[in-house]
Design a protein around this motif. Sequence first.
Motif, PDB file in Angstrom:
ATOM      1  N   LEU A  59       0.944  21.002  -7.181  1.00  0.00           N
ATOM      2  CA  LEU A  59       1.755  19.882  -6.927  1.00  0.00           C
ATOM      3  C   LEU A  59       2.822  19.743  -8.214  1.00  0.00           C
ATOM      4  CD1 LEU A  59       0.073  19.252  -4.391  1.00  0.00           C
ATOM      5  CD2 LEU A  59       1.067  16.913  -4.764  1.00  0.00           C
ATOM      6  N   PRO A  60       3.816  20.006  -8.475  1.00  0.00           N
ATOM      7  CA  PRO A  60       4.704  19.933  -9.737  1.00  0.00           C
ATOM      8  C   PRO A  60       4.821  18.755 -10.333  1.00  0.00           C
ATOM      9  CG  PRO A  60       6.146  20.515  -7.846  1.00  0.00           C
ATOM     10  CD  PRO A  60       4.895  20.317  -7.262  1.00  0.00           C
ATOM     11  N   ASN A  61       4.702  17.700  -9.462  1.00  0.00           N
ATOM     12  CA  ASN A  61       4.698  16.131 -10.042  1.00  0.00           C
ATOM     13  C   ASN A  61       3.329  15.734 -10.238  1.00  0.00           C
ATOM     14  OD1 ASN A  61       4.684  16.284  -7.317  1.00  0.00           O
ATOM     15  ND2 ASN A  61       5.842  14.451  -7.373  1.00  0.00           N
ATOM     16  N   GLY A  62       2.441  16.526  -9.751  1.00  0.00           N
ATOM     17  CA  GLY A  62       1.041  16.202 -10.095  1.00  0.00           C
ATOM     18  C   GLY A  62       0.528  15.224  -8.887  1.00  0.00           C
ATOM     19  N   ILE A  63       1.257  14.461  -8.481  1.00  0.00           N
ATOM     20  CA  ILE A  63       0.926  13.607  -7.263  1.00  0.00           C
ATOM     21  C   ILE A  63       2.364  13.529  -6.619  1.00  0.00           C
ATOM     22  CG2 ILE A  63      -1.090  12.502  -8.386  1.00  0.00           C
ATOM     23  CD1 ILE A  63       0.742   9.921  -8.524  1.00  0.00           C
ATOM     24  N   GLY A  64       1.882  12.888  -5.175  1.00  0.00           N
ATOM     25  CA  GLY A  64       3.159  12.437  -4.482  1.00  0.00           C
ATOM     26  C   GLY A  64       3.221  10.916  -4.314  1.00  0.00           C
ATOM     27  N   ILE A  65       3.907  10.333  -4.035  1.00  0.00           N
ATOM     28  CA  ILE A  65       3.965   8.912  -3.254  1.00  0.00           C
ATOM     29  C   ILE A  65       4.737   8.598  -2.142  1.00  0.00           C
ATOM     30  CG2 ILE A  65       4.395   6.257  -4.141  1.00  0.00           C
ATOM     31  CD1 ILE A  65       2.447   7.474  -5.943  1.00  0.00           C
ATOM     32  N   ILE A  66       3.948   8.133  -1.135  1.00  0.00           N
ATOM     33  CA  ILE A  66       4.632   8.049   0.246  1.00  0.00           C
ATOM     34  C   ILE A  66       4.625   6.332   0.497  1.00  0.00           C
ATOM     35  CG2 ILE A  66       4.539   8.438   2.569  1.00  0.00           C
ATOM     36  CD1 ILE A  66       5.002  10.947   1.132  1.00  0.00           C
ATOM     37  N   ASP A  67       5.661   5.797   0.154  1.00  0.00           N
ATOM     38  CA  ASP A  67       5.871   4.328   0.276  1.00  0.00           C
ATOM     39  C   ASP A  67       5.676   3.753   1.483  1.00  0.00           C
ATOM     40  OD1 ASP A  67       6.494   3.785  -2.533  1.00  0.00           O
ATOM     41  OD2 ASP A  67       8.318   4.821  -2.240  1.00  0.00           O
ATOM     42  N   ALA A  68       5.227   2.571   1.800  1.00  0.00           N
ATOM     43  CA  ALA A  68       5.011   1.938   3.080  1.00  0.00           C
ATOM     44  C   ALA A  68       6.399   1.902   3.920  1.00  0.00           C
ATOM     45  CB  ALA A  68       4.546   0.524   3.200  1.00  0.00           C
ATOM     46  N   ASP A  69       7.562   1.722   3.170  1.00  0.00           N
ATOM     47  CA  ASP A  69       8.741   1.724   3.815  1.00  0.00           C
ATOM     48  C   ASP A  69       9.551   3.154   3.959  1.00  0.00           C
ATOM     49  OD1 ASP A  69       9.784   2.187   1.270  1.00  0.00           O
ATOM     50  OD2 ASP A  69      11.357   0.679   1.319  1.00  0.00           O
ATOM     51  N   TYR A  70       8.879   4.032   3.812  1.00  0.00           N
ATOM     52  CA  TYR A  70       9.312   5.443   4.366  1.00  0.00           C
ATOM     53  C   TYR A  70       8.921   5.786   5.548  1.00  0.00           C
ATOM     54  CZ  TYR A  70       9.697  10.496   4.009  1.00  0.00           C
ATOM     55  OH  TYR A  70       9.827  11.976   4.138  1.00  0.00           O
ATOM     56  N   TYR A  71       7.882   5.148   6.136  1.00  0.00           N
ATOM     57  CA  TYR A  71       7.622   5.436   7.706  1.00  0.00           C
ATOM     58  C   TYR A  71       8.957   4.853   8.480  1.00  0.00           C
ATOM     59  CZ  TYR A  71       5.529   4.245  12.088  1.00  0.00           C
ATOM     60  OH  TYR A  71       5.337   4.205  13.558  1.00  0.00           O
ATOM     61  N   GLY A  72       9.432   5.572   9.402  1.00  0.00           N
ATOM     62  CA  GLY A  72      10.262   5.287  10.185  1.00  0.00           C
ATOM     63  C   GLY A  72      11.799   5.351   9.746  1.00  0.00           C
ATOM     64  N   ASN A  73      11.775   5.628   8.712  1.00  0.00           N
ATOM     65  CA  ASN A  73      13.374   5.864   8.015  1.00  0.00           C
ATOM     66  C   ASN A  73      14.274   6.498   8.834  1.00  0.00           C
ATOM     67  OD1 ASN A  73      14.413   8.605   6.180  1.00  0.00           O
ATOM     68  ND2 ASN A  73      12.182   8.171   5.729  1.00  0.00           N
ATOM     69  N   THR A 119      -3.616   3.695  -0.831  1.00  0.00           N
ATOM     70  CA  THR A 119      -4.036   3.110  -2.042  1.00  0.00           C
ATOM     71  C   THR A 119      -3.226   1.701  -2.247  1.00  0.00           C
ATOM     72  OG1 THR A 119      -4.314   5.045  -3.032  1.00  0.00           O
ATOM     73  CG2 THR A 119      -3.907   3.332  -4.475  1.00  0.00           C
ATOM     74  N   PRO A 120      -3.948   0.608  -2.356  1.00  0.00           N
ATOM     75  CA  PRO A 120      -3.102  -0.601  -2.586  1.00  0.00           C
ATOM     76  C   PRO A 120      -2.524  -0.618  -3.971  1.00  0.00           C
ATOM     77  CG  PRO A 120      -5.587  -1.025  -2.856  1.00  0.00           C
ATOM     78  CD  PRO A 120      -5.367   0.240  -2.615  1.00  0.00           C
ATOM     79  N   TYR A 121      -1.490  -1.405  -4.211  1.00  0.00           N
ATOM     80  CA  TYR A 121      -1.054  -1.804  -5.536  1.00  0.00           C
ATOM     81  C   TYR A 121      -0.303  -3.326  -5.666  1.00  0.00           C
ATOM     82  CZ  TYR A 121       3.661  -1.358  -3.004  1.00  0.00           C
ATOM     83  OH  TYR A 121       4.877  -1.874  -2.137  1.00  0.00           O
ATOM     84  N   GLU A 122      -0.289  -3.635  -6.619  1.00  0.00           N
ATOM     85  CA  GLU A 122       0.093  -4.951  -7.032  1.00  0.00           C
ATOM     86  C   GLU A 122       1.560  -5.025  -7.483  1.00  0.00           C
ATOM     87  OE1 GLU A 122      -1.981  -7.603  -6.279  1.00  0.00           O
ATOM     88  OE2 GLU A 122      -3.398  -6.036  -5.696  1.00  0.00           O
ATOM     89  N   VAL A 123       2.339  -6.418  -7.494  1.00  0.00           N
ATOM     90  CA  VAL A 123       3.630  -6.428  -7.843  1.00  0.00           C
ATOM     91  C   VAL A 123       3.361  -7.536  -8.897  1.00  0.00           C
ATOM     92  CG1 VAL A 123       4.716  -5.498  -5.685  1.00  0.00           C
ATOM     93  CG2 VAL A 123       4.040  -8.103  -5.948  1.00  0.00           C
ATOM     94  N   ILE A 124       4.502  -7.843  -9.715  1.00  0.00           N
ATOM     95  CA  ILE A 124       4.499  -8.791 -10.685  1.00  0.00           C
ATOM     96  C   ILE A 124       4.891 -10.216 -10.212  1.00  0.00           C
ATOM     97  CG2 ILE A 124       5.220  -7.161 -12.683  1.00  0.00           C
ATOM     98  CD1 ILE A 124       7.950  -8.337 -12.458  1.00  0.00           C
ATOM     99  N   GLU A 159       0.826  -1.041  -0.099  1.00  0.00           N
ATOM    100  CA  GLU A 159       0.110  -0.252   0.009  1.00  0.00           C
ATOM    101  C   GLU A 159       0.905   0.883  -0.003  1.00  0.00           C
ATOM    102  OE1 GLU A 159      -3.859  -0.484   2.368  1.00  0.00           O
ATOM    103  OE2 GLU A 159      -2.857   1.275   3.368  1.00  0.00           O
ATOM    104  N   TYR A 160       0.275   2.362  -0.551  1.00  0.00           N
ATOM    105  CA  TYR A 160       1.079   3.592  -0.460  1.00  0.00           C
ATOM    106  C   TYR A 160       0.041   4.711  -0.193  1.00  0.00           C
ATOM    107  CZ  TYR A 160      -0.452   4.501  -5.300  1.00  0.00           C
ATOM    108  OH  TYR A 160      -1.239   4.907  -6.292  1.00  0.00           O
ATOM    109  N   LEU A 161       0.570   5.727   0.132  1.00  0.00           N
ATOM    110  CA  LEU A 161      -0.355   7.075   0.399  1.00  0.00           C
ATOM    111  C   LEU A 161      -0.075   7.866  -0.847  1.00  0.00           C
ATOM    112  CD1 LEU A 161      -2.191   8.466   2.650  1.00  0.00           C
ATOM    113  CD2 LEU A 161       0.107   9.785   3.171  1.00  0.00           C
ATOM    114  N   LEU A 162      -1.336   8.197  -1.443  1.00  0.00           N
ATOM    115  CA  LEU A 162      -1.073   9.004  -2.690  1.00  0.00           C
ATOM    116  C   LEU A 162      -1.407  10.425  -2.069  1.00  0.00           C
ATOM    117  CD1 LEU A 162      -2.335   8.453  -6.038  1.00  0.00           C
ATOM    118  CD2 LEU A 162      -3.200  10.225  -4.721  1.00  0.00           C
ATOM    119  N   LEU A 163      -0.584  11.490  -2.458  1.00  0.00           N
ATOM    120  CA  LEU A 163      -0.593  12.699  -2.188  1.00  0.00           C
ATOM    121  C   LEU A 163      -1.113  13.313  -3.081  1.00  0.00           C
ATOM    122  CD1 LEU A 163       2.518  13.512  -0.130  1.00  0.00           C
ATOM    123  CD2 LEU A 163       0.594  12.686   0.714  1.00  0.00           C
ATOM    124  N   ALA A 164      -2.253  13.984  -3.149  1.00  0.00           N
ATOM    125  CA  ALA A 164      -3.120  14.948  -4.187  1.00  0.00           C
ATOM    126  C   ALA A 164      -3.412  16.094  -3.615  1.00  0.00           C
ATOM    127  CB  ALA A 164      -4.517  14.248  -4.516  1.00  0.00           C
TER     128      ALA A 164
END
Length: 178
Positions: free
Chosen positions: A107-121, A154-159, A89-94
């Motif tokens: 937002l200059p890139n349109g959206i932002g993506i906060i990945d799950a592993d960003y927490y606590g870095n 937002t959930p996402y899938e991997v290959i 899952e990720y947090l979509l910033l709009a």
Amino acid sequence: MSERVRGFEVVTKYEGESIELPNRATKGSAGYDLKAAVDIVVPSIWKALLENQGLANLMEGNSIKDENKAFLSSTLVPTGVKAYMPEQEYLLLANRSSNPMKKQLALPNGIGIIDADYYGNSSNEGEIFVQLINYGFEDVEVKKGDRIAQGIFTPYEVIDNEVSEFQTRIGGFGSSGE
């Protein structure tokens, strides 16, 4: 007591600073309102151009002069919060829908993506920053507590059969490569 799945926390450096955790405005809202943690000015890119009589005066050769880069760059607005969520899952910033119309902020890139592993870095605890650019003619003062963006979990899938050596996240904004 149930296990924590997703949510927001105040980062350590803002503890005791009256930071409000993001919330949804209505029951039907998809996004959680993210607020500025500090007062900050988002400079107008046009004001910089007009005050310097055009782009040519902001440049030295084929490059923007160092002293002018701040006026033509994104402004990072701290929120004072971090988000935790499940692995896929990720947090979509709009942008808030009112920002472009009322404040000329985007937002200059349109959206932002906060990945799950960003927490606590280790570099910043996973604090969420919102990149804003001001395309209006006047600087915009963002006050602490102003709603600046919305976050949507937002959930996402991997290959199948993903083969990769993953890096360890140590920060944000390009921390996983150029």
